[in-house]
Design a protein around this motif. Structure first.
Motif, PDB file in Angstrom:
ATOM      1  N   SER A  60     -30.180  82.184  -5.877  1.00 36.45           N
ATOM      2  CA  SER A  60     -29.882  83.053  -4.736  1.00 36.45           C
ATOM      3  C   SER A  60     -30.664  82.648  -3.491  1.00 36.45           C
ATOM      4  N   ALA A  61     -31.842  82.027  -3.685  1.00 36.46           N
ATOM      5  CA  ALA A  61     -32.684  81.657  -2.545  1.00 36.46           C
ATOM      6  C   ALA A  61     -32.334  80.292  -1.969  1.00 36.46           C
ATOM      7  N   ASP A  62     -31.495  79.518  -2.662  1.00 36.09           N
ATOM      8  CA  ASP A  62     -31.213  78.158  -2.215  1.00 36.09           C
ATOM      9  C   ASP A  62     -30.274  78.178  -1.014  1.00 36.09           C
ATOM     10  N   SER A  63     -30.762  77.713   0.130  1.00 30.90           N
ATOM     11  CA  SER A  63     -29.991  77.796   1.374  1.00 30.90           C
ATOM     12  C   SER A  63     -28.763  76.898   1.366  1.00 30.90           C
ATOM     13  N   LYS A  64     -28.773  75.861   0.525  1.00 30.77           N
ATOM     14  CA  LYS A  64     -27.620  74.951   0.462  1.00 30.77           C
ATOM     15  C   LYS A  64     -26.675  75.278  -0.698  1.00 30.77           C
ATOM     16  N   GLN A  65     -26.951  76.397  -1.386  1.00 35.51           N
ATOM     17  CA  GLN A  65     -26.080  76.850  -2.479  1.00 35.51           C
ATOM     18  C   GLN A  65     -25.826  75.733  -3.490  1.00 35.51           C
ATOM     19  N   GLU A  79     -24.753  80.750 -17.965  1.00 35.99           N
ATOM     20  CA  GLU A  79     -24.704  79.312 -17.757  1.00 35.99           C
ATOM     21  C   GLU A  79     -25.038  78.991 -16.309  1.00 35.99           C
ATOM     22  N   ILE A  80     -25.572  77.796 -16.091  1.00 34.12           N
ATOM     23  CA  ILE A  80     -25.903  77.355 -14.739  1.00 34.12           C
ATOM     24  C   ILE A  80     -25.489  75.897 -14.566  1.00 34.12           C
ATOM     25  N   ARG A  81     -25.081  75.548 -13.363  1.00 34.72           N
ATOM     26  CA  ARG A  81     -24.739  74.166 -13.059  1.00 34.72           C
ATOM     27  C   ARG A  81     -25.188  73.833 -11.647  1.00 34.72           C
ATOM     28  N   ALA A  82     -25.347  72.549 -11.383  1.00 35.95           N
ATOM     29  CA  ALA A  82     -25.492  72.063 -10.012  1.00 35.95           C
ATOM     30  C   ALA A  82     -24.087  71.882  -9.452  1.00 35.95           C
ATOM     31  N   ASN A  83     -23.877  72.276  -8.224  1.00 36.06           N
ATOM     32  CA  ASN A  83     -22.527  72.248  -7.658  1.00 36.06           C
ATOM     33  C   ASN A  83     -22.047  70.853  -7.290  1.00 36.06           C
ATOM     34  N   ASP A 168      -4.701  55.887   2.015  1.00 31.73           N
ATOM     35  CA  ASP A 168      -4.877  54.785   1.071  1.00 31.73           C
ATOM     36  C   ASP A 168      -5.060  55.264  -0.368  1.00 31.73           C
ATOM     37  N   GLY A 169      -4.879  56.556  -0.586  1.00 35.11           N
ATOM     38  CA  GLY A 169      -4.919  57.088  -1.941  1.00 35.11           C
ATOM     39  C   GLY A 169      -6.293  57.283  -2.522  1.00 35.11           C
ATOM     40  N   ILE A 170      -7.325  57.261  -1.687  1.00 36.62           N
ATOM     41  CA  ILE A 170      -8.690  57.502  -2.154  1.00 36.62           C
ATOM     42  C   ILE A 170      -8.937  59.007  -2.123  1.00 36.62           C
ATOM     43  N   PRO A 171      -9.322  59.594  -3.233  1.00 39.26           N
ATOM     44  CA  PRO A 171      -9.456  61.062  -3.258  1.00 39.26           C
ATOM     45  C   PRO A 171     -10.688  61.570  -2.532  1.00 39.26           C
ATOM     46  N   ILE A 172     -10.552  62.743  -1.971  1.00 39.73           N
ATOM     47  CA  ILE A 172     -11.664  63.497  -1.401  1.00 39.73           C
ATOM     48  C   ILE A 172     -11.614  64.889  -2.011  1.00 39.73           C
ATOM     49  N   TYR A 173     -12.775  65.373  -2.415  1.00 42.32           N
ATOM     50  CA  TYR A 173     -12.860  66.697  -3.019  1.00 42.32           C
ATOM     51  C   TYR A 173     -13.828  67.567  -2.215  1.00 42.32           C
ATOM     52  N   ARG A 174     -13.656  68.884  -2.391  1.00 47.73           N
ATOM     53  CA  ARG A 174     -14.602  69.831  -1.801  1.00 47.73           C
ATOM     54  C   ARG A 174     -15.244  70.628  -2.927  1.00 47.73           C
ATOM     55  N   SER A 175     -16.586  70.659  -2.957  1.00 48.18           N
ATOM     56  CA  SER A 175     -17.297  71.408  -3.985  1.00 48.18           C
ATOM     57  C   SER A 175     -17.367  72.883  -3.592  1.00 48.18           C
ATOM     58  N   SER A 176     -17.835  73.703  -4.526  1.00 50.38           N
ATOM     59  CA  SER A 176     -17.887  75.138  -4.276  1.00 50.38           C
ATOM     60  C   SER A 176     -18.879  75.518  -3.186  1.00 50.38           C
ATOM     61  N   ASN A 177     -19.817  74.629  -2.847  1.00 47.65           N
ATOM     62  CA  ASN A 177     -20.725  74.912  -1.734  1.00 47.65           C
ATOM     63  C   ASN A 177     -20.388  74.070  -0.499  1.00 47.65           C
ATOM     64  N   ASN A 178     -19.102  73.661  -0.422  1.00 48.17           N
ATOM     65  CA  ASN A 178     -18.524  73.057   0.779  1.00 48.17           C
ATOM     66  C   ASN A 178     -19.051  71.660   1.086  1.00 48.17           C
ATOM     67  N   VAL A 179     -19.506  70.944   0.065  1.00 45.12           N
ATOM     68  CA  VAL A 179     -19.839  69.537   0.229  1.00 45.12           C
ATOM     69  C   VAL A 179     -18.592  68.715  -0.088  1.00 45.12           C
ATOM     70  N   LEU A 180     -18.327  67.716   0.738  1.00 42.13           N
ATOM     71  CA  LEU A 180     -17.174  66.843   0.533  1.00 42.13           C
ATOM     72  C   LEU A 180     -17.607  65.626  -0.269  1.00 42.13           C
ATOM     73  N   LEU A 181     -16.798  65.250  -1.240  1.00 39.77           N
ATOM     74  CA  LEU A 181     -17.173  64.216  -2.197  1.00 39.77           C
ATOM     75  C   LEU A 181     -16.070  63.173  -2.285  1.00 39.77           C
ATOM     76  N   CYS A 182     -16.474  61.903  -2.208  1.00 43.07           N
ATOM     77  CA  CYS A 182     -15.499  60.820  -2.268  1.00 43.07           C
ATOM     78  C   CYS A 182     -16.040  59.697  -3.162  1.00 43.07           C
ATOM     79  N   PRO A 183     -15.292  59.283  -4.187  1.00 39.61           N
ATOM     80  CA  PRO A 183     -15.768  58.232  -5.074  1.00 39.61           C
ATOM     81  C   PRO A 183     -15.620  56.833  -4.494  1.00 39.61           C
TER      82      PRO A 183
END
Length: 208
Positions: A60-65, A79-83, A168-183
């Motif tokens: 709850s205290a983590d500013s970057k969720q 259960e807990i996970r890193a986003n 070009d078909g390269i995927p981009i994802y959005r995590s639950s804390n709004n970080v964008l992720l691209c492999p």
């Protein structure tokens, strides 16, 4: 918000490392969606300090969720996970449940923060996911707020050409804390996919 006590900062770093990188080597079961049972954490001799109350406080205290803490009614455990930020091959789709981006209108901005000490290799080979599963991008470049996706002291901002990446078909994802992720491709995002690169402090464009 007052600064967190030093002990809590160290606990948060320890938790982040464990959920993103270390669960397998520590012998703690981690699911394909990135969740770890709080009970399994507490049964490990090195992680008994991670009580449910302490995990609730850290999350709850983590500013970057960075964390998701939940009750799983089917397994009847917390259960807990890193986003995001995983390097574990066992974690599929960066902690599971990611939103795949289909159109550039969904993310008008994707920016990666880095440092001058990394700039020469980036100019040569592009952005590398390194040991993680994805390259991380923020959805904002504002300097007056906490931004999930890059460190507050980064020196260079690399803007991604989202339209070209998706075309070009390269995927981009959005995590639950709004970080964008691209492999990327084979773990790399070529500099041909850079829209622009600027010095964060001065706004001056950098050649690449």
């Amino acid at each position: 918000m007052p600064p967190k006590p030093h002990a809590d900062v160290q606990l948060s770093k320890k938790l982040s490392w464990l959920l993103r990188h270390g669960a397998k080597t520590e012998g703690i079961p981690i699911r394909a969606d990135g969740f770890v049972s709080v009970t399994d954490l507490q049964e490990h001799p090195r992680y008994r300090s991670f009580t449910l109350e302490k995990l609730q406080e850290i999350a709850s205290a983590d500013s970057k969720q960075r964390y998701t803490l939940r009750w799983n009614p089917e397994r009847r455990v917390h259960e807990i996970r890193a986003n995001q930020g995983h390097s574990l091959a066992v974690v599929e789709s960066e902690a599971g449940g990611l939103e795949r981006i289909d159109h550039m209108e969904e993310i008008p901005l994707a920016v990666h923060g880095t440092y001058y000490r990394h700039w020469e290799p980036i100019k040569t080979q592009g952005l590398s996911k390194m040991k993680r599963n994805h390259v991380h991008f923020a959805s904002s470049d504002k300097s007056n707020c906490v931004i999930s996706g890059f460190r507050s002291d980064c020196q260079i901002l690399i803007y991604l050409n989202v339209e070209k990446v998706l075309a070009d078909g390269i995927p981009i994802y959005r995590s639950s804390n709004n970080v964008l992720l691209c492999p990327g491709r084979n773990g790399l995002i070529s500099k041909s996919y850079f829209l622009r690169v600027v010095d964060r402090k001065t706004g001056q464009a950098l050649a690449y």
